[in-house]
Write a protein that holds these residues in place. Sequence first.
Motif, PDB file in Angstrom:
ATOM      1  N   ARG A  31       0.807  -1.222   0.000  1.00 36.17           N
ATOM      2  CA  ARG A  31       0.000   0.000   0.000  1.00 36.17           C
ATOM      3  C   ARG A  31       0.838   1.268   0.000  1.00 36.17           C
ATOM      4  O   ARG A  31       0.304   2.367   0.135  1.00 36.17           O
ATOM      5  CB  ARG A  31      -0.954  -0.027   1.180  1.00 36.17           C
ATOM      6  N   VAL A  32       2.141   1.148  -0.167  1.00 33.09           N
ATOM      7  CA  VAL A  32       3.026   2.322  -0.181  1.00 33.09           C
ATOM      8  C   VAL A  32       2.633   3.281  -1.300  1.00 33.09           C
ATOM      9  O   VAL A  32       2.795   4.495  -1.180  1.00 33.09           O
ATOM     10  CB  VAL A  32       4.501   1.884  -0.312  1.00 33.09           C
ATOM     11  N   ARG A  33       2.062   2.765  -2.353  1.00 38.22           N
ATOM     12  CA  ARG A  33       1.673   3.635  -3.477  1.00 38.22           C
ATOM     13  C   ARG A  33       0.630   4.670  -3.057  1.00 38.22           C
ATOM     14  O   ARG A  33       0.428   5.655  -3.732  1.00 38.22           O
ATOM     15  CB  ARG A  33       1.160   2.795  -4.647  1.00 38.22           C
ATOM     16  N   TYR A  34      -0.043   4.440  -1.923  1.00 35.94           N
ATOM     17  CA  TYR A  34      -1.036   5.394  -1.434  1.00 35.94           C
ATOM     18  C   TYR A  34      -0.442   6.425  -0.472  1.00 35.94           C
ATOM     19  O   TYR A  34      -1.165   7.290   0.018  1.00 35.94           O
ATOM     20  CB  TYR A  34      -2.178   4.661  -0.725  1.00 35.94           C
ATOM     21  N   ASP A  35       0.852   6.334  -0.201  1.00 33.18           N
ATOM     22  CA  ASP A  35       1.499   7.291   0.696  1.00 33.18           C
ATOM     23  C   ASP A  35       1.324   8.713   0.195  1.00 33.18           C
ATOM     24  O   ASP A  35       1.389   8.971  -1.004  1.00 33.18           O
ATOM     25  CB  ASP A  35       2.996   6.997   0.822  1.00 33.18           C
ATOM     26  N   ARG A  36       1.105   9.607   1.141  1.00 32.08           N
ATOM     27  CA  ARG A  36       0.999  11.031   0.814  1.00 32.08           C
ATOM     28  C   ARG A  36       2.318  11.702   1.148  1.00 32.08           C
ATOM     29  O   ARG A  36       2.860  11.508   2.239  1.00 32.08           O
ATOM     30  CB  ARG A  36      -0.134  11.664   1.615  1.00 32.08           C
ATOM     31  N   PRO A  37       2.851  12.511   0.242  1.00 28.60           N
ATOM     32  CA  PRO A  37       4.154  13.140   0.483  1.00 28.60           C
ATOM     33  C   PRO A  37       4.128  14.163   1.622  1.00 28.60           C
ATOM     34  O   PRO A  37       5.173  14.472   2.189  1.00 28.60           O
ATOM     35  CB  PRO A  37       4.492  13.813  -0.852  1.00 28.60           C
ATOM     36  N   ASP A  38       2.950  14.658   1.985  1.00 22.09           N
ATOM     37  CA  ASP A  38       2.865  15.655   3.057  1.00 22.09           C
ATOM     38  C   ASP A  38       2.828  15.019   4.443  1.00 22.09           C
ATOM     39  O   ASP A  38       2.836  15.724   5.454  1.00 22.09           O
ATOM     40  CB  ASP A  38       1.636  16.553   2.870  1.00 22.09           C
ATOM     41  N   LEU A  39       2.802  13.687   4.513  1.00 25.69           N
ATOM     42  CA  LEU A  39       2.763  12.994   5.796  1.00 25.69           C
ATOM     43  C   LEU A  39       4.101  12.331   6.103  1.00 25.69           C
ATOM     44  O   LEU A  39       4.837  11.939   5.196  1.00 25.69           O
ATOM     45  CB  LEU A  39       1.671  11.917   5.791  1.00 25.69           C
ATOM     46  N   HIS A  40       4.385  12.185   7.370  1.00 24.72           N
ATOM     47  CA  HIS A  40       5.575  11.461   7.821  1.00 24.72           C
ATOM     48  C   HIS A  40       5.376   9.969   7.534  1.00 24.72           C
ATOM     49  O   HIS A  40       4.246   9.481   7.428  1.00 24.72           O
ATOM     50  CB  HIS A  40       5.754  11.695   9.328  1.00 24.72           C
ATOM     51  N   ARG A  41       6.443   9.241   7.459  1.00 27.81           N
ATOM     52  CA  ARG A  41       6.407   7.794   7.165  1.00 27.81           C
ATOM     53  C   ARG A  41       5.449   7.061   8.113  1.00 27.81           C
ATOM     54  O   ARG A  41       4.650   6.231   7.681  1.00 27.81           O
ATOM     55  CB  ARG A  41       7.826   7.224   7.284  1.00 27.81           C
ATOM     56  N   TYR A  42       5.499   7.359   9.409  1.00 25.39           N
ATOM     57  CA  TYR A  42       4.647   6.648  10.360  1.00 25.39           C
ATOM     58  C   TYR A  42       3.185   7.041  10.225  1.00 25.39           C
ATOM     59  O   TYR A  42       2.290   6.235  10.467  1.00 25.39           O
ATOM     60  CB  TYR A  42       5.134   6.857  11.792  1.00 25.39           C
ATOM     61  N   GLN A  43       2.926   8.265   9.828  1.00 29.88           N
ATOM     62  CA  GLN A  43       1.546   8.679   9.570  1.00 29.88           C
ATOM     63  C   GLN A  43       0.984   7.926   8.361  1.00 29.88           C
ATOM     64  O   GLN A  43      -0.171   7.510   8.356  1.00 29.88           O
ATOM     65  CB  GLN A  43       1.475  10.183   9.342  1.00 29.88           C
TER      66      GLN A  43
END
Length: 95
Positions: free
Chosen positions: A77-89
């Motif tokens: 699900r890393v593809r859904y990561d938001r660049p404005d959030l920290h890794r743990y968020q």
Amino acid sequence: ILELRIGLSRRRFGYPSFERRSVWELRMIVDGDEPDEISAWGRRTLRTFRPDHVETSDARWRYVGVVRSNVRYGSERVRYDRPDLHRYQNILMNG
């Protein structure tokens, strides 16, 4: 440095169980690579989202029980990561 962070964390967060923990145990609690504000955000979020985990009498699982119940293992699900959030968020957001 770790001992300083542990001392500051004990005073700042006021968790009674911190007083009974050894430096060896506390290294896993306060020696993260995230900024303090991200740790504080995580604790606030857990108290809101999963108060049952925070209020458990089993202090060993108090803040990590969410890993068993709501956090997926793996990176699909890393593809859904938001660049404005920290890794743990992002980890919590992605479930």
